[in-house]
Design an enzyme around this catalytic site. Structure first.
Site, PDB file in Angstrom:
ATOM      1  N   SER A 117       0.849  -1.190   0.000  1.00  0.00           N
ATOM      2  CA  SER A 117       0.000   0.000   0.000  1.00  0.00           C
ATOM      3  C   SER A 117       0.888   1.244   0.000  1.00  0.00           C
ATOM      4  O   SER A 117       2.125   1.137   0.045  1.00  0.00           O
ATOM      5  CB  SER A 117      -0.924  -0.024   1.215  1.00  0.00           C
ATOM      6  OG  SER A 117      -0.149  -0.068   2.382  1.00  0.00           O
ATOM      7  N   CYS A 169     -12.037  25.839  12.289  1.00  0.00           N
ATOM      8  CA  CYS A 169     -13.079  25.024  12.929  1.00  0.00           C
ATOM      9  C   CYS A 169     -12.835  24.939  14.438  1.00  0.00           C
ATOM     10  O   CYS A 169     -13.030  25.927  15.132  1.00  0.00           O
ATOM     11  CB  CYS A 169     -13.186  23.670  12.255  1.00  0.00           C
ATOM     12  SG  CYS A 169     -14.846  23.005  12.390  1.00  0.00           S
ATOM     13  N   LEU A 170     -12.344  23.798  14.944  1.00  0.00           N
ATOM     14  CA  LEU A 170     -12.078  23.737  16.382  1.00  0.00           C
ATOM     15  C   LEU A 170     -11.078  24.834  16.778  1.00  0.00           C
ATOM     16  O   LEU A 170     -11.158  25.397  17.869  1.00  0.00           O
ATOM     17  CB  LEU A 170     -11.520  22.353  16.745  1.00  0.00           C
ATOM     18  CG  LEU A 170     -11.314  22.135  18.238  1.00  0.00           C
ATOM     19  CD1 LEU A 170     -12.643  22.007  18.960  1.00  0.00           C
ATOM     20  CD2 LEU A 170     -10.477  20.884  18.501  1.00  0.00           C
ATOM     21  N   ILE A 206      -2.145   9.770  -6.467  1.00  0.00           N
ATOM     22  CA  ILE A 206      -1.340  10.791  -7.152  1.00  0.00           C
ATOM     23  C   ILE A 206      -1.150  10.417  -8.630  1.00  0.00           C
ATOM     24  O   ILE A 206      -1.195  11.270  -9.509  1.00  0.00           O
ATOM     25  CB  ILE A 206       0.046  10.958  -6.466  1.00  0.00           C
ATOM     26  CG1 ILE A 206      -0.127  11.345  -4.992  1.00  0.00           C
ATOM     27  CG2 ILE A 206       0.901  11.988  -7.191  1.00  0.00           C
ATOM     28  CD1 ILE A 206      -0.834  12.665  -4.769  1.00  0.00           C
ATOM     29  N   GLU A 260     -10.743  -8.270   0.894  1.00  0.00           N
ATOM     30  CA  GLU A 260     -11.884  -7.355   0.774  1.00  0.00           C
ATOM     31  C   GLU A 260     -11.968  -6.629  -0.568  1.00  0.00           C
ATOM     32  O   GLU A 260     -13.027  -6.133  -0.925  1.00  0.00           O
ATOM     33  CB  GLU A 260     -11.911  -6.363   1.937  1.00  0.00           C
ATOM     34  CG  GLU A 260     -10.633  -5.600   2.119  1.00  0.00           C
ATOM     35  CD  GLU A 260     -10.688  -4.688   3.336  1.00  0.00           C
ATOM     36  OE1 GLU A 260     -11.581  -4.853   4.180  1.00  0.00           O
ATOM     37  OE2 GLU A 260      -9.840  -3.785   3.403  1.00  0.00           O
ATOM     38  N   GLU A 310      -9.319  25.051   3.720  1.00  0.00           N
ATOM     39  CA  GLU A 310      -8.299  24.176   3.113  1.00  0.00           C
ATOM     40  C   GLU A 310      -8.912  23.205   2.105  1.00  0.00           C
ATOM     41  O   GLU A 310      -8.207  22.693   1.236  1.00  0.00           O
ATOM     42  CB  GLU A 310      -7.536  23.412   4.210  1.00  0.00           C
ATOM     43  CG  GLU A 310      -8.281  22.275   4.908  1.00  0.00           C
ATOM     44  CD  GLU A 310      -9.162  22.733   6.073  1.00  0.00           C
ATOM     45  OE1 GLU A 310      -9.507  23.929   6.119  1.00  0.00           O
ATOM     46  OE2 GLU A 310      -9.524  21.883   6.922  1.00  0.00           O
ATOM     47  N   THR A 344       6.853  -7.247  -8.794  1.00  0.00           N
ATOM     48  CA  THR A 344       5.926  -6.808  -9.852  1.00  0.00           C
ATOM     49  C   THR A 344       5.368  -8.016 -10.592  1.00  0.00           C
ATOM     50  O   THR A 344       4.159  -8.110 -10.843  1.00  0.00           O
ATOM     51  CB  THR A 344       6.659  -5.856 -10.826  1.00  0.00           C
ATOM     52  OG1 THR A 344       7.047  -4.703 -10.098  1.00  0.00           O
ATOM     53  CG2 THR A 344       5.785  -5.456 -11.993  1.00  0.00           C
ATOM     54  N   GLN A 345       6.245  -8.942 -10.915  1.00  0.00           N
ATOM     55  CA  GLN A 345       5.780 -10.147 -11.615  1.00  0.00           C
ATOM     56  C   GLN A 345       4.702 -10.867 -10.800  1.00  0.00           C
ATOM     57  O   GLN A 345       3.673 -11.284 -11.324  1.00  0.00           O
ATOM     58  CB  GLN A 345       6.947 -11.117 -11.828  1.00  0.00           C
ATOM     59  CG  GLN A 345       8.006 -10.608 -12.787  1.00  0.00           C
ATOM     60  CD  GLN A 345       9.143 -11.620 -12.912  1.00  0.00           C
ATOM     61  OE1 GLN A 345       8.920 -12.821 -12.952  1.00  0.00           O
ATOM     62  NE2 GLN A 345      10.371 -11.131 -12.970  1.00  0.00           N
ATOM     63  N   HIS A 355     -13.931  25.146   6.653  1.00  0.00           N
ATOM     64  CA  HIS A 355     -12.620  24.575   6.294  1.00  0.00           C
ATOM     65  C   HIS A 355     -12.136  25.118   4.949  1.00  0.00           C
ATOM     66  O   HIS A 355     -12.355  24.477   3.911  1.00  0.00           O
ATOM     67  CB  HIS A 355     -12.726  23.044   6.210  1.00  0.00           C
ATOM     68  CG  HIS A 355     -12.951  22.390   7.524  1.00  0.00           C
ATOM     69  ND1 HIS A 355     -11.928  21.863   8.277  1.00  0.00           N
ATOM     70  CD2 HIS A 355     -14.082  22.197   8.237  1.00  0.00           C
ATOM     71  CE1 HIS A 355     -12.415  21.362   9.397  1.00  0.00           C
ATOM     72  NE2 HIS A 355     -13.728  21.553   9.399  1.00  0.00           N
ATOM     73  N   GLN A 381     -12.990  27.869  17.360  1.00  0.00           N
ATOM     74  CA  GLN A 381     -13.742  27.741  18.620  1.00  0.00           C
ATOM     75  C   GLN A 381     -12.823  27.978  19.823  1.00  0.00           C
ATOM     76  O   GLN A 381     -13.219  28.607  20.808  1.00  0.00           O
ATOM     77  CB  GLN A 381     -14.406  26.359  18.691  1.00  0.00           C
ATOM     78  CG  GLN A 381     -15.434  26.146  17.572  1.00  0.00           C
ATOM     79  CD  GLN A 381     -16.030  24.741  17.554  1.00  0.00           C
ATOM     80  OE1 GLN A 381     -15.610  23.857  18.306  1.00  0.00           O
ATOM     81  NE2 GLN A 381     -17.003  24.517  16.679  1.00  0.00           N
ATOM     82  N   LYS A 391      -1.323   5.597  -5.515  1.00  0.00           N
ATOM     83  CA  LYS A 391      -2.286   5.420  -6.624  1.00  0.00           C
ATOM     84  C   LYS A 391      -3.047   6.705  -6.893  1.00  0.00           C
ATOM     85  O   LYS A 391      -3.292   7.078  -8.037  1.00  0.00           O
ATOM     86  CB  LYS A 391      -3.312   4.342  -6.243  1.00  0.00           C
ATOM     87  CG  LYS A 391      -2.874   2.939  -6.527  1.00  0.00           C
ATOM     88  CD  LYS A 391      -4.049   1.987  -6.482  1.00  0.00           C
ATOM     89  CE  LYS A 391      -4.792   1.999  -5.177  1.00  0.00           C
ATOM     90  NZ  LYS A 391      -4.323   1.157  -4.104  1.00  0.00           N
TER      91      LYS A 391
HETATM   92  N1  GLN Z   1     -15.446  19.411  17.243  1.00  0.00           N
HETATM   93  C1  GLN Z   1     -15.887  20.648  16.695  1.00  0.00           C
HETATM   94  C2  GLN Z   1     -17.327  20.596  16.233  1.00  0.00           C
HETATM   95  O1  GLN Z   1     -17.859  19.556  15.971  1.00  0.00           O
HETATM   96  C3  GLN Z   1     -14.996  21.113  15.565  1.00  0.00           C
HETATM   97  C4  GLN Z   1     -15.009  20.233  14.365  1.00  0.00           C
HETATM   98  C5  GLN Z   1     -13.853  20.444  13.434  1.00  0.00           C
HETATM   99  O2  GLN Z   1     -12.826  21.010  13.812  1.00  0.00           O
HETATM  100  N2  GLN Z   1     -13.988  19.958  12.216  1.00  0.00           N
HETATM  101  O3  GLN Z   1     -17.962  21.622  16.137  1.00  0.00           O
END
Ligand code: GLN
Length: 549
Positions: free
Chosen positions: A13, A382-383, A19, A150, A510, A192-193, A508, A386, A17
């Site tokens: 693994s 996100c977190l 990329i 699997e 990103e 590979t073979q 997010h 917060q 794959k």
């Molecule tokens: N745990 C937090 C929430 O559910 C933040 C989630 C996260 O960072 N993606 O709101």
């Protein structure tokens, strides 16, 4: 009707794959074809949303709110097009569909079996995107390694399609490893073979072999592999280790992987590949003019895949700013009031990462405090956002026990609270606030400057939110909610206008950063870090916001 390319993996693994699939797709796209990529994962979870990042790395979220494998992130970053629910299928999803059909009586009287019922459902999913009319080519990456129990039904489905579809509509690429034995100073073709033999025993014959290798393959090795594995010599492709994944499309171009596929699929209508933008990006990436150091504060830092999209976004944003972004991983669990200065010393910016649960929380809050008090560019996702809210509540507003009810159900100051719609949720899988949502940005805010607009959409994955009962208190004390959901008023962005660069986002960013369109927040954050890096130590504390953007 679309044509189908299947990508399987052998020997081991982690050969990349995803990329290879994304690189091939990029080349075909650059030649003017409409391409998409999907991933078929053999595990039984319905989606990776319920998996711990340690198990499976980051969970990538699509526009339409699917929680998917992180390879879909690579597909989007390379192709600059969106994927969807349909692009990631697991064994769990396949069985769920078949069992639901059985329960509703669709197979009445019949014994439901792996072949044909499970394989029929796999084939239906394999062909689905090709039937939308949106794509000329659908590349399907089969997760796992040939020989795994699997993944057998998936390989069997490929076998059936290889026979059922016309010869110029389907092909198989097998990715293998050609190890270099240092002691013998030799490349070895045996694994590979064996792996091709195993694939053949399952009835699938590869048209192309992509061989991962540390050393150039050379003519003799290519000839040997072709001879033993029954593929044309030109179809033995060398995939040398690259310094960056973004170089792989150019390596594959040199090896003519795209041309071999076009030939096999009998596609003649294509142009010379237009990769100018890609090459420009790669140049900037490979020859940066300076360096910035960013602290990534998280609790899954032992596994880099857990923050894949964030790390890739830094790479995109670094190239835009012509700087190398060096990411220093700082484990949030080990940050304390006593060592924070030492742990964060030398950083030009601080990113507090997304996450779930209580572990490492106090370290994150301590890191935010340090960034706030020291004018260090701060970016919370996100977190991370917060935590910046909790830090501000505790240390600026003076609500000593402020917390999120995710970590402390009994706090008297729940500045982060469970979203109303989440309160009735019982099932864990696929029930967060997921996918794209609009956000209205306040005029004159840092966010408006960064995005250059007041209306944006970004992707989400969370259950908790900023508690609007506290909004006035926050704003009068200096933390502004500069991005809100237009209908619900949910806070999506917080800022500290008196800080040079302090921004927290509930979403997010990103997940939408691509080579062609780097996420604006990351680009500005790196620009701010660059400025911060350039001013001398004594000036850092007197930096004003406008100095950094
Ligand atoms: N745990 C937090 C929430 O559910 C933040 C989630 C996260 O960072 N993606 O709101």
């Amino acid at each position: 009707m679309a044509k189908y390319i299947f990508v399987t993996g052998g020997v081991t693994s982690s050969l990349g794959k995803g990329i290879i699939a994304a690189s091939l797709a990029k080349l075909l796209q650059a030649r003017g074809l409409r391409v998409t990529i999907q991933k078929l994962d053999p595990y039984i979870n319905v989606d990776p949303g319920t998996l711990n990042p340690y198990e499976h790395g980051e969970c990538f979220v699509t526009e339409d709110g699917a929680e998917t494998d992180l390879d879909l992130g690579h597909y989007e970053r390379f192709l600059n097009t969106y994927t969807s629910q349909a692009n990631n299928v697991t064994t769990g999803k396949i069985y769920q569909t078949v069992i639901n059909k059985e329960r509703s009586g669709e197979f009445l009287g019949k014994t439901v079996q792996v072949i044909p019922h499970i394989t029929d459902e796999i084939k239906r999913r394999m062909l689905l995107l090709g039937k939308t009319g949106q794509f000329d080519i659908v590349i399907t990456e089969i997760g796992g390694t040939v020989g795994d129990i699997e993944s057998l039904p998936f390989i069997e489905a490929v076998r059936q399609l290889q026979w059922e579809l016309p010869e110029d509509k389907v092909m198989v690429i097998h990715l293998t490893l050609v190890p270099y034995l240092k002691a013998a100073k030799e490349l070895k073709t045996k694994p590979t073979q064996h792996s091709v033999k195993m694939l053949s025993e399952n009835g699938v014959h590869p048209d192309v072999l992509v061989c991962r290798t540390e050393e150039p393959l050379g003519k003799d090795i290519r000839r040997k592999i072709a001879l033993f594995c029954n593929v044309k010599q030109e179809a033995v492709i060398e995939a040398m280790d690259a310094s960056t994944i973004y170089e792989v499309p150019l390596l594959m171009l040199r090896e003519k992987l795209d041309i071999i596929c076009l030939k096999k699929l009998n596609i003649t209508d294509y142009k010379d590949p237009n990769l100018e933008k890609w090459k420009l990006y790669l140049d900037k990436l490979k020859y940066p003019k300076s360096k910035v150091t960013i602290g990534l504060i998280g609790k899954y830092i032992e596994l880099q895949d857990a923050y894949k999209s964030i790390l890739e976004s830094f790479i995109h944003a670094g190239a835009m700013n012509e700087v190398k972004v060096q990411v220093v991983n700082v484990h949030s669990e080990f940050i304390t009031d006593e060592n924070v200065e030492e742990k964060l010393d030398g950083l030009d910016g601080l990113l507090v990462a997304p996450g779930f649960g209580a572990r490492g929380i106090e370290g994150k809050i301590t890191a935010v405090k340090y960034a706030r008090e020291n004018n260090l560019p701060f970016f919370g996702i996100c977190l991370g956002m917060q935590m910046s809210v909790i830090e501000f509540a505790r240390n600026v507003i003076g609500l000593a026990d402020a917390h999120s009810t995710e970590m402390d159900k009994k706090t008297t100051n729940p500045v982060i609270d469970l979203m109303e719609e989440q309160k009735k949720v019982k099932m864990m899988g696929g029930t967060m606030r997921l996918g794209t949502f609009p956000c209205t940005i306040a005029e004159g805010s840092l966010a408006e400057k960064i995005y250059g607009t007041t209306e944006i959409t970004e992707r989400h994955r969370h259950r908790w939110e900023f508690n609007n009962d506290y909004l006035e208190q926050f704003e009068s004390n200096g933390m502004k909610a500069t991005g809100r959901h237009p209908e619900t008023g949910l806070v999506e962005i917080v800022e500290l206008p008196h800080h040079p660069f302090f921004i927290g986002v509930q979403y997010h960013p990103e997940l939408k950063s691509t080579v062609e369109k780097p996420a604006p927040l990351f680009v500005s954050f790196i620009a701010a870090a660059k400025e911060y890096n350039e001013v001398s130590g004594s000036q850092k504390s007197s930096l004003l916001r406008d100095a950094l953007i």
